[in-house]
Write an enzyme that holds these catalytic residues in place. Structure first.
Site, PDB file in Angstrom:
ATOM      1  CE  LYS A 114      35.173  39.517  48.231  1.00  0.00           C
ATOM      2  NZ  LYS A 114      36.294  39.714  49.523  1.00  0.00           N
TER       3      LYS A 114
ATOM      4  CE  LYS B 119      34.655  34.010  48.963  1.00  0.00           C
ATOM      5  NZ  LYS B 119      35.549  34.041  50.338  1.00  0.00           N
TER       6      LYS B 119
ATOM      7  CD  GLU C 164      38.861  31.734  47.594  1.00  0.00           C
ATOM      8  OE1 GLU C 164      39.140  32.779  47.082  1.00  0.00           O
ATOM      9  OE2 GLU C 164      39.358  31.483  48.527  1.00  0.00           O
TER      10      GLU C 164
ATOM     11  CE  LYS D 127      35.957  41.059  37.799  1.00  0.00           C
ATOM     12  NZ  LYS D 127      37.447  41.653  37.970  1.00  0.00           N
TER      13      LYS D 127
ATOM     14  CE  LYS E  25      36.947  35.632  46.335  1.00  0.00           C
ATOM     15  NZ  LYS E  25      38.292  34.755  46.538  1.00  0.00           N
ATOM     16  CG  LEU E  26      41.433  33.672  39.509  1.00  0.00           C
ATOM     17  CD1 LEU E  26      42.869  33.831  37.975  1.00  0.00           C
ATOM     18  CD2 LEU E  26      41.117  31.696  38.800  1.00  0.00           C
TER      19      LEU E  26
ATOM     20  CG  PHE F 200      40.478  40.230  37.280  1.00  0.00           C
ATOM     21  CD1 PHE F 200      40.896  41.269  37.192  1.00  0.00           C
ATOM     22  CD2 PHE F 200      41.390  39.203  37.753  1.00  0.00           C
ATOM     23  CE1 PHE F 200      40.938  41.929  38.635  1.00  0.00           C
ATOM     24  CE2 PHE F 200      42.138  39.857  39.513  1.00  0.00           C
ATOM     25  CZ  PHE F 200      41.751  41.384  39.877  1.00  0.00           C
TER      26      PHE F 200
END
Length: 989
Positions: free
Chosen positions: A516, A518, A494, A499, A324-325, A434
């Site tokens: 996501k 994290k 991050e 996916k 995650k950018l 992406f």
């Protein structure tokens, strides 16, 4: 309705010109657009006929079941959802009847946060408060003025005021005591739109004040209150834009998702009977769309459950893991255009539909070649005629060959826009792609992610560190997630995105195909910490006027006795605001009531030391404070520990979360500094033994250089005079850590700079420290400098500041020597985001210092050359805050979102009253965004009676996999609290 202008009455024609000016261009782009036959409704109709009724329907909080059901008297009752739809439908029907089919003037005020045509106003709460103080001619030291400026705090005039945390409500209280109009005003919706357009285009406070005076003269306090909400784009009227768009036209949401354009939605879909065909429901070239989003995973549990939500099959259980950018979501459109320089035309849009072509470029060559396009001539295959790419724009530092923080992106892009020679150093924007959504006239959104990736690989060759395909890892087991998460966290990233490669692309949707992950979901710092509360912060919204989060600290010496300097002394450690239920807040309030004191910034309490540890630098300053001996102890848990200069400990908890109130512990039993350091050391040792090191200092490690940096010999060749003692006291009291030579505008060695500092009373040190009087100086991005930047604990100054200070002191011969305040562009080599606002106050909007004289004509010319275009390069603070705000979980504060993404199965039970209880609970689940399922397989929650009766009845019930087994009381408690509470308290099994 005919568009013939001859049918418009005089007022309608006048309003058309007021809102849209010359219609010629609009008629070309929208030849069939509707034109209202009559004048738009008065502005007050928006809240009397729409906003207020919707809020009243929301406050009713009726359970939602069937659309129509029998009430006690035998009459049918209406659910809140249907009541809201009826209100909106009546307003829309009334608009069509009294005004016409052009609904655009109204809808851009109803959902202003979706209006992309009007620029940001550059106004937030405090700025509006200052303008209203001027407009109403209130004494700025009066209680009314202070109550607007400090709108989160309870009003001093009425401590029980319900407006605390509601800025618009606080303004209403003040304005209602001094209205110019008591009845409703006479401004129409068209006039308000036109005036707001003017407000969005002016820049100075005087011009903004003049426009607010116009509103003040023509609106009553309630109208002004709603106007303020529209300007802040914080409506909260109890209905989503999805509902409003759907009522306007069945295809309105679809068209908005593919265009991000309210104007187009209203002007192309003004007739509900005319529907979009299949060719008009997909994204198109050079037209911004609403991208797919990754789902949040709060309280989701294990990695296995995350993977299960990606819908694996027996034939294909793979999933993809991407980093995650930390950048800005950008969509890139490219089409062949033989008339354009370089033969291609580009478009760049953000997730919020902001057009960034001015920054990243429209063409490959010429004056419209930007920070990216001028360098990507070879990025696409020769057979690519047109393409739409989805990705993240990040900042890449070529000197350390690593990504840097999002806050540097725009600065890097502006700098790179002028980099005509393509210098391979410094920071630059890098577009990481992406997804590919359109290729050579073919829409790819209906295809799987795997197929779209294959198309991306065939079409995009990429350009190193300019435009690259974002890599992914193919995984088959949940155990593969944690090592990747640890890796990206160690590199200060991050997190991850999981996916589903079998999924289609769904516009403007946040679903389980992208998830996501994290670091907060890692159980790294597993110990719960018992810390004493020393500060409170007032909340906003429904928590206005009461403490919504708390400052916790560590005892300096828990064995100190009364009379000792360290008795009750605490160092600030972390701030916690998540995990509390209504009962938790009530319990804390009950134990600390009447013991809180307002924080006085000029006379801070000696018992509590904050980050910065001076009167002027009180980081994370609370609104109120409490003595530790009168306070409570909270048990909190966190993901990890990280460095932070925001707290006195210089470290803090990452993602802290409240677990419980420790009523069994006194304040002196709370964690001390020494106890925490022992606990931290033990945790780190245990991680090392398990070979899962997650050291908080890893983010500070020096990154090895991938290429050898050429040796640079700096210096003018002149021999410095030996140091002969201080010549002035200019730098007295300051410590200087000089890390590199000076390279511009003149060359000086590190030794020369140290001599200059010492000759003017400064002290030289050879390492950075936590002192507030330390000045770190560098002019080259060496490894040690980059390492210090990465830590982000201190800003770094260029050597030119030293010579500027000395030169200014020599000019002001009759004044006491003083050091110059830092200028962001001229003096700062690296500037922390937290220091930006303070330093920007030292210069005017054009970058000219308020205190330093210009050196020569060349500097004046350089300053004028750097002056940005007002629209192109000006930093928009409110837009930046708005973007940050888009990552907030604000929807979870609404009751109709608390059960989102839940699939609930109710256990079968013959217990008396169970069926009625299930019906009520089902209504609440569906109102809160959840779904009821008849099968346990695939359910996220299985609900049983609170006494566990159905567990005996269903002996073979399988509750493995996703399902959590909870009592019925959990749903009732969530409903009462208005939020999803901790499941562990209500869990069976």
């Amino acid at each position: 309705m005919s568009n013939d202008l001859s049918m418009l009455d005089a007022d309608a024609a006048k309003e058309q010109k007021l809102m849209y000016g010359d219609d010629h261009d609009l008629d070309q782009n929208y030849p069939n657009r509707p034109k209202n036959l009559h004048k738009t409704l008065p502005f007050h109709c928006l809240f009397t006929e729409l906003f207020n009724p919707l809020l009243d329907a929301t406050k009713a909080r009726k359970p939602v079941g069937a659309r129509r059901r029998q009430g006690p008297s035998g009459h049918s009752t209406t659910s809140p959802q249907e009541a809201k739809r009826n209100i909106i439908e009546r307003f829309v029907a009334n608009w069509r009847k009294q005004v016409g089919n052009d609904f655009y003037p109204a809808i851009r005020l109803i959902i202003p946060d979706k209006d992309r045509d009007r620029a940001m106003y550059g106004l937030k709460e405090k700025a509006i408060a200052k303008i209203l103080i001027k407009v109403t001619k209130i004494n700025k030291d009066s209680e009314d003025a202070k109550s607007m400026i400090n709108w989160k705090l309870p009003s001093r005039l009425d401590r029980a005021s319900s407006s605390a945390g509601d800025f618009a409500g606080r303004c209403f209280e003040v304005l209602s005591r001094r209205p110019l109009k008591t009845g409703v005003g006479d401004m129409t919706i068209a006039e308000v739109n036109s005036t707001l357009d003017q407000l969005s285009q002016v820049g100075g406070e005087d011009q903004q004040t003049s426009i607010f005076k116009r509103f003040y003269r023509r609106m009553n306090p309630e109208e002004l209150t709603w106007l303020i909400r529209i300007i802040l784009r914080q409506m909260k009227i109890g209905a989503t834009e999805k509902t409003i768009l759907d009522i306007w036209h069945p295809d309105a949401e679809v068209l908005f998702n593919i265009s991000s354009n309210l104007r187009r939605v209203c002007w192309e879909l003004y007739d509900p009977d005319l529907r979009l065909d299949g060719d008009n429901t997909g994204i198109t070239l050079m037209q911004c769309f609403q991208p797919q989003l990754a789902n949040f995973q709060n309280k989701v549990g294990s990695f296995e459950k995350m993977v299960a939500r990606l819908k694996p099959t027996l034939e294909d259980n793979t999933f993809w893991i991407e980093e995650k950018l930390d950048g800005e979501r950008i969509q890139l459109h490219m089409v062949e255009d033989h008339d354009a320089p370089g033969g291609k035309l580009f478009g760049f849009w953000s997730r919020k539909a902001k057009d960034y072509a001015y920054l990243y470029g429209k063409h490959l060559e010429g004056e419209h070649a930007g920070a990216l396009t001028r360098f990507i001539q070879e990025a696409f295959g020769s057979n690519v005629r047109n393409i739409i790419l989805d990705g993240e724009m990040i900042t890449w530092d070529m000197d350390i060959d690593h990504i840097v923080g999002f806050g540097t992106l725009k600065t890097a892009a502006i700098s790179e826009k002028e980099n005509r020679n393509g210098t391979n150093t410094g920071q630059r924007p890098l577009f990481r792609v992406f997804d590919c959504l359109y290729l050579n006239d073919k829409l790819l959104t209906p295809y799987t992610l795997r197929d779209r990736r294959n198309a991306l690989k065939s079409a995009v060759k990429g350009v190193h560190r300019r435009l690259e395909i974002h890599p992914y890892i193919e995984a088959n087991n949940a155990n593969e997630i944690e090592p990747q998460l640890r890796k990206v966290v160690a590199e200060a990233s991050e997190g991850l995105v999981l996916k589903n490669p079998r999924s289609m692309y769904r516009l403007n949707d946040r679903n389980d195909d992208w998830v996501k992950v994290k670091p907060e979901y890692m159980d790294e710092f597993g110990e719960s910490l018992d810390c004493v509360v020393v500060g409170g912060y007032f909340g906003s919204g429904h928590r206005g006027g009461v403490h919504s989060s708390f400052l916790c600290g560590l005892l300096v010496n828990k064995h100190a006795v009364e009379g000792d300097p360290d008795f009750e002394k605490v160092h600030s450690f972390f701030k916690v605001g998540g995990g509390f239920s209504r009962d938790d807040y009530a319990a804390i309030r009950g134990r600390t009531e009447d013991k809180w004191k307002d924080w006085d910034q000029k006379r801070p309490p000696h018992l509590i030391e904050l980050g910065g540890h001076t009167e002027n630098r009180q980081h994370e300053r609370p609104d109120q404070w409490i003595r530790p001996s009168e306070s409570v102890v909270l048990e909190c848990k966190a993901a990890s520990v990280e460095a932070s200069d925001k707290f006195r400990m210089n470290i803090t908890l990452r993602f802290p979360r409240f677990k419980q109130l420790r009523t069994d512990k006194k304040w002196a039993d709370a964690l001390s500094i020494s106890e925490f350091m022992e606990l931290k050391a033990a945790a780190e040792q245990e991680q090392d033994q398990r070979n899962k090191a997650f050291n908080i200092e890893q983010s500070r490690r020096k990154r090895p250089r991938t290429t050898k940096k050429p040796l640079v010999v700096a210096g003018s060749g002149n021999i410095s005079a030996p140091y002969a003692g201080p010549r002035t006291k200019l730098f007295q009291g300051l410590e200087f850590f000089i890390m590199t030579d000076q390279t511009s505008p003149v060359k000086r060695t590190k030794s020369d700079l140290e001599d200059m500092v010492k000759a003017n009373g400064g002290k030289i040190v050879q390492r950075d420290s936590d002192g507030n009087n330390l000045v770190v100086v560098a002019d080259k991005r060496l490894v040690k400098v980059s390492s210090l930047e990465k830590r982000g604990t201190i800003s770094i100054v260029k050597p030119i500041w030293i010579s500027d200070c000395i030169q200014q002191a020599s000019l002001d011969t009759n004044a006491i020597p003083y050091v110059l305040p830092f200028e962001p562009n001229r003096h700062m080599f690296y500037l922390r985001d937290d220091d930006l606002e303070e330093l920007e106050a030292n210069v005017d909007p054009n970058g000219d210092s308020y205190t330093r004289d210009l050196n020569d004509v060349d500097e004046l010319r350089d300053m004028l050359g750097r002056m940005p275009s007002k629209d192109e390069n000006a930093f928009n603070r409110d837009e930046f805050i708005s973007q940050l705000g888009s990552h907030a979980h604000s929807l979870k504060e609404l009751q109709n979102y608390i059960f989102t993404n839940m699939r609930v199965y109710f256990s079968q039970c013959e217990k008396p009253g169970w069926d009625m209880s299930v019906r009520i609970a089902s209504n609440r689940i569906e109102f809160g965004g959840g779904r009821i399922t008849d099968a346990r397989l695939g359910a996220t929650h299985v609900v049983v009676p609170d006494d566990g009766a159905s567990l005996k009845h269903e002996k073979n019930m399988d509750i493995t996999g996703l399902a959590r087994l909870v009592g019925l009381a959990w749903i009732e408690r969530c409903w009462l609290e208005g939020t999803r509470v901790d499941e562990e308290r209500f869990q069976w099994g």
